[in-house]
Design an enzyme around this catalytic site. Structure first.
Site, PDB file in Angstrom:
ATOM      1  N   GLU A 117      52.306 -17.090  25.915  1.00  0.00           N
ATOM      2  CA  GLU A 117      51.390 -16.121  25.319  1.00  0.00           C
ATOM      3  C   GLU A 117      52.192 -14.964  24.739  1.00  0.00           C
ATOM      4  O   GLU A 117      53.413 -14.873  24.919  1.00  0.00           O
ATOM      5  CB  GLU A 117      50.358 -15.641  26.354  1.00  0.00           C
ATOM      6  CG  GLU A 117      49.410 -16.747  26.779  1.00  0.00           C
ATOM      7  CD  GLU A 117      48.325 -16.271  27.714  1.00  0.00           C
ATOM      8  OE1 GLU A 117      48.330 -15.076  28.089  1.00  0.00           O
ATOM      9  OE2 GLU A 117      47.465 -17.083  28.085  1.00  0.00           O
ATOM     10  N   HIS A 232      41.384  -7.127  22.843  1.00  0.00           N
ATOM     11  CA  HIS A 232      41.873  -8.463  22.527  1.00  0.00           C
ATOM     12  C   HIS A 232      41.633  -8.715  21.049  1.00  0.00           C
ATOM     13  O   HIS A 232      40.534  -8.494  20.542  1.00  0.00           O
ATOM     14  CB  HIS A 232      41.154  -9.509  23.369  1.00  0.00           C
ATOM     15  CG  HIS A 232      41.902 -10.805  23.460  1.00  0.00           C
ATOM     16  ND1 HIS A 232      42.049 -11.651  22.375  1.00  0.00           N
ATOM     17  CD2 HIS A 232      42.571 -11.390  24.484  1.00  0.00           C
ATOM     18  CE1 HIS A 232      42.759 -12.706  22.748  1.00  0.00           C
ATOM     19  NE2 HIS A 232      43.089 -12.570  24.017  1.00  0.00           N
ATOM     20  N   ARG A 277      49.583  -7.292  22.124  1.00  0.00           N
ATOM     21  CA  ARG A 277      48.163  -7.316  21.762  1.00  0.00           C
ATOM     22  C   ARG A 277      47.708  -6.089  20.984  1.00  0.00           C
ATOM     23  O   ARG A 277      46.866  -6.190  20.101  1.00  0.00           O
ATOM     24  CB  ARG A 277      47.307  -7.460  23.023  1.00  0.00           C
ATOM     25  CG  ARG A 277      47.278  -8.881  23.552  1.00  0.00           C
ATOM     26  CD  ARG A 277      46.385  -9.000  24.755  1.00  0.00           C
ATOM     27  NE  ARG A 277      46.341 -10.388  25.207  1.00  0.00           N
ATOM     28  CZ  ARG A 277      45.765 -10.787  26.318  1.00  0.00           C
ATOM     29  NH1 ARG A 277      45.189  -9.894  27.112  1.00  0.00           N
ATOM     30  NH2 ARG A 277      45.759 -12.057  26.661  1.00  0.00           N
ATOM     31  N   HIS A 336      38.805  -5.647  26.105  1.00  0.00           N
ATOM     32  CA  HIS A 336      39.114  -6.807  26.940  1.00  0.00           C
ATOM     33  C   HIS A 336      39.625  -6.439  28.330  1.00  0.00           C
ATOM     34  O   HIS A 336      39.256  -7.080  29.312  1.00  0.00           O
ATOM     35  CB  HIS A 336      40.154  -7.666  26.228  1.00  0.00           C
ATOM     36  CG  HIS A 336      40.544  -8.903  26.954  1.00  0.00           C
ATOM     37  ND1 HIS A 336      39.636  -9.894  27.287  1.00  0.00           N
ATOM     38  CD2 HIS A 336      41.759  -9.334  27.423  1.00  0.00           C
ATOM     39  CE1 HIS A 336      40.260 -10.871  27.913  1.00  0.00           C
ATOM     40  NE2 HIS A 336      41.540 -10.557  28.021  1.00  0.00           N
ATOM     41  N   ARG A 371      48.991  -4.033  28.762  1.00  0.00           N
ATOM     42  CA  ARG A 371      49.175  -5.159  29.686  1.00  0.00           C
ATOM     43  C   ARG A 371      49.833  -6.357  28.999  1.00  0.00           C
ATOM     44  O   ARG A 371      49.410  -6.781  27.926  1.00  0.00           O
ATOM     45  CB  ARG A 371      47.818  -5.583  30.239  1.00  0.00           C
ATOM     46  CG  ARG A 371      47.865  -6.820  31.116  1.00  0.00           C
ATOM     47  CD  ARG A 371      46.478  -7.208  31.587  1.00  0.00           C
ATOM     48  NE  ARG A 371      45.644  -7.660  30.502  1.00  0.00           N
ATOM     49  CZ  ARG A 371      45.136  -8.887  30.390  1.00  0.00           C
ATOM     50  NH1 ARG A 371      45.407  -9.792  31.307  1.00  0.00           N
ATOM     51  NH2 ARG A 371      44.372  -9.216  29.382  1.00  0.00           N
TER      52      ARG A 371
END
Length: 512
Positions: A117, A232, A277, A336, A371
């Site tokens: 990811e 997100h 992100r 998110h 994060r």
């Protein structure tokens, strides 16, 4: 009816996501009351987690490399020591989950099937059932909880307030229907999830507005890093509320982002579609703000194997008339994950005696300003276990007295959600933050139906107003650069309200 007979003096855990379930199981055989406003694991962001759980267990990987990726994503605000400790516990966390019946996806030779990811330098994401990781972990843990005789589950019961005496927890105010009671206990664990429900566009359950944060700060606990909300970049762009998530793992398998003209707009960015992100979310937001649309195109890289890799996402897309095999998936940013929350130490203890916090409602210092993907499930498991061990070493008491409970009306998020969505989204500025603060403060002080969600929203706005820079999930168009500052890192409710009152009196248009 709420039946509390025989339950007073037991550890109370509020929330039944992964963190809460782990804490309850790890406390066995000590008696525990698990309080959840729905069924076990329901209305939980954990159950919706598609991406997986990050664990540096591969032959070419190690916790030091995982830590380096985490610190880079956290943009200078991670607590390096705490992050190192949590990530080093990955092997124990995975082994523990397996002991509760979680079966991680494997490859043909019996080794873990690692996915990748954004912002991870290695393939280190473990999945269960492809994109059903959260749901499958919740299912296994729920079965274990139901079979554990030391755990009493109060389902369809909502926690609304903590009671305290002389700075110590003495109980928790709970409600069911029109009935209100106080469970008397000196030990409470908040595991209530995030605050994504404050936003119109969110991948979280709509009712999750930060209840644990609200209860903790009303009782006197300090909050930390409230300004950092992760959006997100690829929620399914449909009228559905909340929005369905199109996991980052799809981009990890090579899917690309394109605009309405088919142009790949992330290609020039470091990391491209797998950039952090916050970077991807702002890029997607900008295309949409300019009047365009954004699509996730997996036709070339996944094609006919899409359903095999991502069965849940494939089913959701099909239900909305989208075939990912033959057409790009329309996406948009959505709230998110909340990096901020209740300030805790490395053992999940808050600044309020008798209160622990775990999972998304807690701010451990692992995530910093942004994060790293799939670190949150690992944190939930590790910190749930640590909270249980910390509590097991403390003497529990049954407080002799508790306030008589007064039934509290159901929270109304309508007006709060509108303000938050308009002023606390992907891009913020002083004028919008001031508008949010001036409108939210009277709601908080009114003690009406909007007071509880307004308090969480006001906390985010105050922290965001005081951070005059852009860092990670917090972006100020009037302060677009990152500065070396840590102001507004931790505050109590009294400090938040004091700042709010002062800001409402300040002249507009400060300059960078």
């Amino acid at each position: 009816m709420i039946q509390l007979d025989g339950l007073h003096g037991q550890v109370a855990i509020v929330g039944s996501g992964i963190a809460g379930l782990i804490a309850a199981l790890e406390l066995a055989p000590q008696p525990v009351v698990l309080i959840t406003r729905a069924g076990l694991g329901q209305e939980s962001s954990s159950a919706w987690a598609q991406g997986g759980i990050a664990a540096a267990l591969g032959a070419d990987d190690d916790p030091a490399q995982h830590l380096a990726d985490t610190l880079q994503a956290g943009d200078g605000l991670c607590d390096g020591s705490v992050a190192s400790d949590i990530l080093a516990d990955a092997h124990e966390a995975i082994t523990m989950l397996e002991s509760y019946g979680v079966c991680f996806d494997m490859i043909a030779d019996g080794a873990y099937a690692f996915g990748r990811e954004a912002a991870h330098s290695h393939r280190r994401i473990l999945h269960v059932g492809g994109d059903r990781t959260g749901a499958e972990i919740i299912s296994a843990l729920t079965r274990a909880v139901l079979q554990c005789p030391s755990i009493t589950c109060l389902t369809d019961v909502e926690a609304r307030r903590l009671t305290t005496t002389n700075g110590r927890v003495t109980g928790i105010h709970v409600q069911h229907g029109r009935q209100a009671e106080v469970l008397r206990t000196s030990q409470v664990v908040m595991a209530t999830g995030g605050c994504g429900g404050l936003f119109d566009a969110s991948t979280n359950p709509s009712g999750n507005y930060g209840q644990g944060v609200m209860m903790a700060t009303r009782a006197g606990a300090a909050l930390r890093d409230m300004e950092f909300v992760q959006f997100h970049p690829t929620a399914l762009d449909t009228p559905q509320t909340p929005l369905y998530l199109v996991s980052e793992a799809v981009r990890g398998e090579g899917a690309i982002l394109v605009d309405q003209n088919g142009k790949r707009f992330m290609a020039h960015m470091p990391g491209a579609e797998l950039a952090p992100r916050d970077v991807v979310a702002r890029a997607v937001h900008q295309v949409i703000a300019d009047g365009g649309r954004v699509f996730l195109d997996a036709r070339t890289t996944l094609g006919s194997s899409f359903a095999q890799h991502f069965p849940s996402i494939y089913g959701i897309c099909n239900a909305h008339g989208i075939d990912p095999v033959r057409e790009p998936i329309p996406v948009r940013p959505a709230a998110h994950y909340h990096m901020g929350g209740i300030a805790v130490d490395r053992n999940a203890r808050t600044t309020l005696t008798g209160l622990w916090a775990i999972g998304e409602c807690a701010a451990t210092g692992l995530h910093g300003a942004n994060r790293l993907a799939s670190n949150s499930l690992l944190e939930a498991v590790v910190m749930g276990r640590r909270a249980a061990h910390s509590i097991a070493g403390c003497k529990i008491q049954i407080p002799r007295t508790a306030l008589e409970p007064e039934w509290l009306p159901h929270p109304d998020l309508g007006l709060v959600r509108s303000l938050v969505s308009r002023h606390l989204g992907v891009i913020r500025d002083e004028a919008g933050l001031r508008s949010a603060i001036s409108n939210l403060l009277p709601m908080v002080e009114s003690a009406g139906c909007a007071s509880d969600p307004a308090l969480v929203a006001l906390s985010v706005a105050i922290f965001a107003y005081l951070r005059c820079e852009s860092r990670g999930g917090h972006y100020r168009s009037d302060f677009p650069n990152s500065e070396s500052m840590t102001r507004a890192n931790q505050m109590t409710l009294t400090e938040i309200l004091t700042h709010a009152g002062s800001i409402c009196q300040e002249p507009l248009l400060r300059t960078a």
